[in-house]
Scaffold this motif. Structure first.
Motif, PDB file in Angstrom:
ATOM      1  N   VAL A 149      36.272  31.037  42.840  1.00  0.00           N
ATOM      2  CA  VAL A 149      36.195  30.015  43.879  1.00  0.00           C
ATOM      3  C   VAL A 149      35.344  30.435  45.071  1.00  0.00           C
ATOM      4  O   VAL A 149      34.974  29.600  45.889  1.00  0.00           O
ATOM      5  N   GLU A 150      35.022  31.708  45.163  1.00  0.00           N
ATOM      6  CA  GLU A 150      34.396  32.185  46.402  1.00  0.00           C
ATOM      7  C   GLU A 150      32.872  32.114  46.370  1.00  0.00           C
ATOM      8  O   GLU A 150      32.248  31.607  47.291  1.00  0.00           O
ATOM      9  N   ASN A 151      32.271  32.657  45.314  1.00  0.00           N
ATOM     10  CA  ASN A 151      30.816  32.814  45.266  1.00  0.00           C
ATOM     11  C   ASN A 151      30.235  32.041  44.084  1.00  0.00           C
ATOM     12  O   ASN A 151      30.966  31.575  43.222  1.00  0.00           O
TER      13      ASN A 151
ATOM     14  N   ALA B 290      42.288  45.093  47.127  1.00  0.00           N
ATOM     15  CA  ALA B 290      42.869  44.046  47.979  1.00  0.00           C
ATOM     16  C   ALA B 290      42.931  42.642  47.356  1.00  0.00           C
ATOM     17  O   ALA B 290      43.404  41.710  48.012  1.00  0.00           O
ATOM     18  N   ASP B 291      42.463  42.481  46.117  1.00  0.00           N
ATOM     19  CA  ASP B 291      42.555  41.159  45.457  1.00  0.00           C
ATOM     20  C   ASP B 291      42.634  41.358  43.937  1.00  0.00           C
ATOM     21  O   ASP B 291      42.017  40.622  43.180  1.00  0.00           O
ATOM     22  N   LEU B 292      43.427  42.370  43.530  1.00  0.00           N
ATOM     23  CA  LEU B 292      43.425  42.715  42.100  1.00  0.00           C
ATOM     24  C   LEU B 292      44.406  41.829  41.318  1.00  0.00           C
ATOM     25  O   LEU B 292      45.408  42.280  40.785  1.00  0.00           O
ATOM     26  N   PHE B 293      44.082  40.548  41.272  1.00  0.00           N
ATOM     27  CA  PHE B 293      44.852  39.558  40.527  1.00  0.00           C
ATOM     28  C   PHE B 293      44.422  39.620  39.060  1.00  0.00           C
ATOM     29  O   PHE B 293      43.346  40.158  38.747  1.00  0.00           O
ATOM     30  N   PRO B 294      45.221  39.039  38.163  1.00  0.00           N
ATOM     31  CA  PRO B 294      44.873  39.123  36.732  1.00  0.00           C
ATOM     32  C   PRO B 294      43.463  38.630  36.414  1.00  0.00           C
ATOM     33  O   PRO B 294      42.832  39.151  35.492  1.00  0.00           O
TER      34      PRO B 294
ATOM     35  N   TYR C 243      34.947  41.878  46.399  1.00  0.00           N
ATOM     36  CA  TYR C 243      34.483  41.279  47.653  1.00  0.00           C
ATOM     37  C   TYR C 243      35.584  41.091  48.701  1.00  0.00           C
ATOM     38  O   TYR C 243      35.354  40.444  49.723  1.00  0.00           O
ATOM     39  N   PHE C 244      36.778  41.636  48.444  1.00  0.00           N
ATOM     40  CA  PHE C 244      37.779  41.784  49.504  1.00  0.00           C
ATOM     41  C   PHE C 244      38.085  43.263  49.718  1.00  0.00           C
ATOM     42  O   PHE C 244      38.988  43.603  50.478  1.00  0.00           O
ATOM     43  N   ALA C 245      37.385  44.159  49.002  1.00  0.00           N
ATOM     44  CA  ALA C 245      37.682  45.599  49.117  1.00  0.00           C
ATOM     45  C   ALA C 245      37.488  46.035  50.572  1.00  0.00           C
ATOM     46  O   ALA C 245      36.682  45.462  51.317  1.00  0.00           O
TER      47      ALA C 245
ATOM     48  N   ARG D  94      50.110  37.544  53.533  1.00  0.00           N
ATOM     49  CA  ARG D  94      48.638  37.488  53.537  1.00  0.00           C
ATOM     50  C   ARG D  94      48.138  36.366  52.618  1.00  0.00           C
ATOM     51  O   ARG D  94      47.294  35.551  52.998  1.00  0.00           O
ATOM     52  N   PHE D  95      48.687  36.303  51.382  1.00  0.00           N
ATOM     53  CA  PHE D  95      48.197  35.272  50.453  1.00  0.00           C
ATOM     54  C   PHE D  95      48.804  33.904  50.770  1.00  0.00           C
ATOM     55  O   PHE D  95      48.172  32.878  50.535  1.00  0.00           O
ATOM     56  N   LEU D  96      50.010  33.908  51.338  1.00  0.00           N
ATOM     57  CA  LEU D  96      50.570  32.635  51.809  1.00  0.00           C
ATOM     58  C   LEU D  96      49.647  32.034  52.873  1.00  0.00           C
ATOM     59  O   LEU D  96      49.310  30.844  52.825  1.00  0.00           O
TER      60      LEU D  96
ATOM     61  N   PRO E 158      42.361  24.129  45.583  1.00  0.00           N
ATOM     62  CA  PRO E 158      42.985  25.259  46.286  1.00  0.00           C
ATOM     63  C   PRO E 158      44.256  25.723  45.587  1.00  0.00           C
ATOM     64  O   PRO E 158      44.926  24.949  44.913  1.00  0.00           O
ATOM     65  N   LYS E 159      44.559  27.021  45.730  1.00  0.00           N
ATOM     66  CA  LYS E 159      45.764  27.574  45.084  1.00  0.00           C
ATOM     67  C   LYS E 159      46.985  27.227  45.925  1.00  0.00           C
ATOM     68  O   LYS E 159      46.901  27.131  47.147  1.00  0.00           O
ATOM     69  N   ASN E 160      48.118  27.108  45.229  1.00  0.00           N
ATOM     70  CA  ASN E 160      49.323  26.610  45.890  1.00  0.00           C
ATOM     71  C   ASN E 160      49.982  27.684  46.775  1.00  0.00           C
ATOM     72  O   ASN E 160      50.384  28.726  46.283  1.00  0.00           O
TER      73      ASN E 160
ATOM     74  N   THR F 217      46.330  32.691  53.599  1.00  0.00           N
ATOM     75  CA  THR F 217      44.987  32.254  53.164  1.00  0.00           C
ATOM     76  C   THR F 217      45.094  31.007  52.293  1.00  0.00           C
ATOM     77  O   THR F 217      44.272  30.098  52.382  1.00  0.00           O
ATOM     78  N   ARG F 218      46.139  30.938  51.465  1.00  0.00           N
ATOM     79  CA  ARG F 218      46.303  29.738  50.631  1.00  0.00           C
ATOM     80  C   ARG F 218      46.657  28.521  51.486  1.00  0.00           C
ATOM     81  O   ARG F 218      46.203  27.415  51.222  1.00  0.00           O
ATOM     82  N   LEU F 219      47.496  28.752  52.499  1.00  0.00           N
ATOM     83  CA  LEU F 219      47.868  27.646  53.396  1.00  0.00           C
ATOM     84  C   LEU F 219      46.616  27.120  54.109  1.00  0.00           C
ATOM     85  O   LEU F 219      46.379  25.906  54.182  1.00  0.00           O
TER      86      LEU F 219
HETATM   87  N1  LIG Z   1      43.389  35.878  44.617  1.00  0.00           N
HETATM   88  C1  LIG Z   1      43.415  34.890  45.682  1.00  0.00           C
HETATM   89  C2  LIG Z   1      42.233  33.958  45.652  1.00  0.00           C
HETATM   90  C3  LIG Z   1      40.875  34.585  45.549  1.00  0.00           C
HETATM   91  O1  LIG Z   1      40.588  35.486  46.505  1.00  0.00           O
HETATM   92  C4  LIG Z   1      44.697  34.049  45.568  1.00  0.00           C
HETATM   93  O2  LIG Z   1      45.273  34.000  44.471  1.00  0.00           O
HETATM   94  O3  LIG Z   1      45.092  33.454  46.555  1.00  0.00           O
END
Ligand SMILES: N[C@@H](CCO)C(=O)O
Ligand SMILES: Nc1ncnc2c1ncn2[C@@H]1O[C@H](COP(=O)(O)OP(=O)(O)OP(=O)(O)O)[C@@H](O)[C@H]1O
Length: 324
Positions: free
Chosen positions: A34-36, A192-196, A215-217, A277-279, A297-299, A281-283
């Motif tokens: 979603v970023e780049n 800092a963003d090591l999601f699956p 890109y969040f390192a 942190r993720f709450l 956008p993610k929930n 940015t997602r909000l």
């Molecule tokens: N991994 C982030 C989005 C991308 O940076 C999230 O799930 O909110």
């Protein structure tokens, strides 16, 4: 989808001519992310990823990200390697945006996370932390404790519209974390963003085959990166916490880099911070993404549940430690 910038065949041919990577045979936009803007670029020599960096990435931070990938690759970590042009430069401009080509990594992110994936993840994360220790550039984490309040202020007025009571939940949590954050723990380079979606495996194998999206390192507490992973990997779709996954993550991490008693004791608060942190940015994205935008956008609600879970935990034993 995430192709924000259009690149013509002529643009790409001119761009690739600056490198020693052969002639373009195919060039396709990649929908994920979603970023780049990302393209899969195939030449008669190999496959590559071409990334055009979009609004959220600060161009001043790109030398850190690309330098880090160069450093980690040189240390044997399987991450994208920036490709340098004939003039030695990796970061260039294309269609008005900063752009770079990196190596293509084989493997797939897991569709359904199994406990063995968390074992591989823990090993890879500890290897990343260890390999990053002698990286000589520094980038503070703009999305750590100090960055959370301004982010909250920018969207607090709409918080209760997303879920009643959310403004107070965040306000109270922020105050708690600002007063209790364990600033003294071991620090270094974190992903800092090591999601699956940023971790690749080969089918049927336990070991991670590659890590992407640096890109969040930044520089921050190493154990905070573990907390981010625990949130992203160890909850089931019904929001229940899977203690086997957490145990696998923590124990395989600990076999490569020993976690101190202070780091272990701080895990519940770090996990609360990682949830907030993720709450936040997602909000922010939930409120500010136009309805007709190309990306969904993610929930944020998923992270309200994670935060509430960690608020009830008083020791890292709840994450499966000491149960092997
Ligand atoms: N991994 C982030 C989005 C991308 O940076 C999230 O799930 O909110
Ligand atoms: N080096 C690489 N090798 C193979 N595939 C890659 C590589 N880099 C990116 N990809 C592919 O492109 C997709 C998007 O990449 P990436 O996650 O870096 O994008 P992004 O826009 O920063 O996304 P987000 O921050 O939302 O995760 C990945 O899911 C993966 O399919």
């Amino acid at each position: 989808m995430a192709v924000y910038t259009d690149v013509s065949d002529e643009d790409i041919a001119r761009f690739v001519a600056e490198y020693d990577i052969g002639n373009v045979i195919s060039f396709k936009g990649i929908a994920e992310g979603v970023e780049n803007t990302n393209f899969l670029l195939q030449t008669d020599q190999a496959s590559f990823i071409l990334t055009l960096y979009e609004k959220r990435v600060n161009p001043d931070d790109l030398p850190f990200y690309l330098g880090l990938m160069d450093h980690l690759s040189a240390k044997g970590l399987n991450c994208p390697t920036p490709i340098h042009g004939r003039d030695g430069v990796a970061l260039r401009r294309l269609c008005g945006r900063p752009a770079a080509i990196t190596s293509f990594l084989n493997g797939m992110s897991p569709r359904r996370i199994m406990p063995h994936h968390c074992t591989g993840l823990g090993t890879a994360l500890a290897q990343l932390h260890t390999a990053g220790q002698d990286f000589d550039m520094y980038l503070g984490n703009a999305l750590s404790v100090k960055g959370w309040r301004p982010l909250f202020e920018s969207c607090r007025a709409d918080a209760d519209g997303v879920q009643p009571g959310l403004e107070k939940l965040i306000e109270d949590e922020l105050a708690f974390l600002e007063a209790n954050w364990p600033h003294q723990l071991p620090a270094g380079v974190i992903h800092a963003d090591l999601f699956p979606d940023n971790v690749f495996f080969f089918p049927g194998k336990d070991d991670v085959s590659g890590l992407i999206d640096f890109y969040f390192a930044c520089n921050d507490l190493l154990a905070y990166d573990i907390a981010i992973c625990m949130n992203a990997w160890c909850f089931e779709p019904d929001n229940s916490f899977n203690v086997t996954k957490a145990r696998n993550l923590l124990s395989s991490y600990g076999k490569v880099r020993t976690l101190s008693d202070d780091e272990l004791a701080a895990l519940p608060i770090l996990a609360r911070g990682a949830s907030l942190r993720f709450l936040l940015t997602r909000l922010y994205d939930w409120i500010n993404t136009p309805k007709d935008a190309l990306v969904t956008p993610k929930n944020p609600r998923e992270y309200i549940n994670k935060l509430r879970f960690h608020q009830r935990i008083d020791s890292a034993g709840a994450y499966g430690l000491g149960e092997e």
